[in-house]
Write an enzyme that holds these catalytic residues in place. Structure first.
Site, PDB file in Angstrom:
ATOM      1  N   HIS A 199       0.873  -1.177   0.000  1.00 13.05           N
ATOM      2  CA  HIS A 199       0.000   0.000   0.000  1.00 13.05           C
ATOM      3  C   HIS A 199       0.908   1.225   0.000  1.00 13.05           C
ATOM      4  O   HIS A 199       1.244   1.794   1.031  1.00 13.05           O
ATOM      5  CB  HIS A 199      -0.896   0.014   1.233  1.00 13.05           C
ATOM      6  CG  HIS A 199      -1.725   1.266   1.336  1.00 13.05           C
ATOM      7  ND1 HIS A 199      -2.529   1.695   0.311  1.00 13.05           N
ATOM      8  CD2 HIS A 199      -1.848   2.192   2.323  1.00 13.05           C
ATOM      9  CE1 HIS A 199      -3.132   2.827   0.670  1.00 13.05           C
ATOM     10  NE2 HIS A 199      -2.725   3.151   1.878  1.00 13.05           N
ATOM     11  N   THR A 234      -7.086  12.525   4.126  1.00  9.60           N
ATOM     12  CA  THR A 234      -7.998  11.760   3.279  1.00  9.60           C
ATOM     13  C   THR A 234      -9.091  11.229   4.190  1.00  9.60           C
ATOM     14  O   THR A 234      -8.813  10.793   5.310  1.00  9.60           O
ATOM     15  CB  THR A 234      -7.286  10.588   2.578  1.00  9.60           C
ATOM     16  OG1 THR A 234      -6.718   9.715   3.566  1.00  9.60           O
ATOM     17  CG2 THR A 234      -6.189  11.089   1.659  1.00  9.60           C
TER      18      THR A 234
END
Length: 316
Positions: free
Chosen positions: A178, A231
């Site tokens: 990731h 985010t």
């Protein structure tokens, strides 16, 4: 009917939105919120209770302690310090903060008697997920991370815009770390069973710059971060979807940061791979028929994660 109880640890930008998503979508019947900042904890709990009054379903919200996680079905780990990413595009920057933080409260979670499933959001996701799995000692699969789940959603969205095909008709995955080294195995992309390569033979919409689309999908998070320095919606929805899959034992296939024990020829680490997720967490790692080039990319990603794991030795 059994009450679906979910704990959320860490109420920053992401954690608060995870809790909100779980409440608004009716995924959890009861939410237990935990944060070291007691005023923030009280404020988020109050705000969620205010919102619950007008929801079409019932949800109770509790500002709790780690001990209150004992009977939760799922716990979402969201602790982080995203401000550390200002000025750089490397999620590993957070490791010096998140690893000590997770190590600091893992024993409290364990002591609570928690015996459910853990979904980890905290970055670096693959490394923190492994740390939680080792520390909590839960059965294999019960601890997994969001990993490349959101990145996959970005790729699906980009493919939908490029081809004009509805996103629900697209099957694709981002795999590996990731982070910046993840990749899309294009040989496994399909549209309701028809491979991308087959579509490209006759339809120009499916002949596009794959590297550019992959780069767009990897960099999407930084586009979000650039204007708001956090985010929220995308990752919160990803986590909420994973929680729902577990609570309803859907056996749904979704990319996640999962432990590899021989799959794809790798072991001893957590990375983003497609998984069958159910009531026991990751119940099966799906091994895609990767090309030799894609296998090489995946192994390179795994080596990168292992290299990053070496930094754990330097963290007190």
């Amino acid at each position: 009917m059994k009450t679906r109880k979910v704990g959320v640890v860490g109420l920053g930008h992401v954690g608060a939105h995870v809790a909100y998503s779980l409440a608004v979508q009716g995924i959890a019947d009861e939410l237990v919120l935990v944060d070291q900042n007691k005023q923030k904890l009280a404020s988020e709990a109050q705000d969620l209770r205010d919102a619950a009054a007008y929801l079409p379903h019932r949800v109770t919200v509790c500002a709790g302690e780690f001990a209150d996680l004992n009977d939760c079905d799922v716990m979402v780990n969201c602790v982080g310090k995203i401000d550390l990413l200002r000025g750089n595009h490397n999620r590993l920057t957070e490791m010096d903060y998140t690893i000590p933080a997770v190590r600091g409260y893992m024993e409290q979670i364990k002591s609570s008697g928690f015996d459910g499933v853990v979904v980890n959001i905290t970055n670096p996701c693959d490394i923190v997920t492994r740390e939680l799995a080792l520390g909590l000692g839960l059965p294999k699969g019960r601890v997994f991370g969001t990993g490349t789940g959101l990145d996959t959603a970005r790729l699906i969205s980009a493919l939908a815009r490029q081809t004009g095909v509805d996103h629900k008709s697209i099957t694709c995955y981002m795999m590996g770390e990731h982070g910046n080294d993840q990749f899309a195995p294009w040989s496994c992309v399909s549209f309701r069973g028809m491979p991308l390569d087959k579509w490209a033979e006759t339809d120009g919409r499916f002949r596009f710059d794959r590297e550019a689309l992959q780069k767009e999908s990897i960099g999407g998070g930084w586009v979000t971060f650039a204007g708001k320095f956090c985010t929220e919606y995308g990752i919160a929805t990803t986590a909420a979807r994973m929680v729902s899959i577990v609570l309803h034992d859907e056996k749904a296939i979704m990319p996640a940061s999962a432990e590899l024990t021989g799959e794809y020829g790798e072991s001893g680490l957590f990375v983003g791979v497609p998984c069958v997720i159910g009531k026991n967490g990751v119940e099966l790692v799906v091994e895609l028929p990767l090309t030799e080039e894609e296998k090489a990319k995946f192994h390179a990603c795994c080596e990168g994660v292992r290299k990053n794991m070496e930094h754990l030795k330097d963290i007190p």
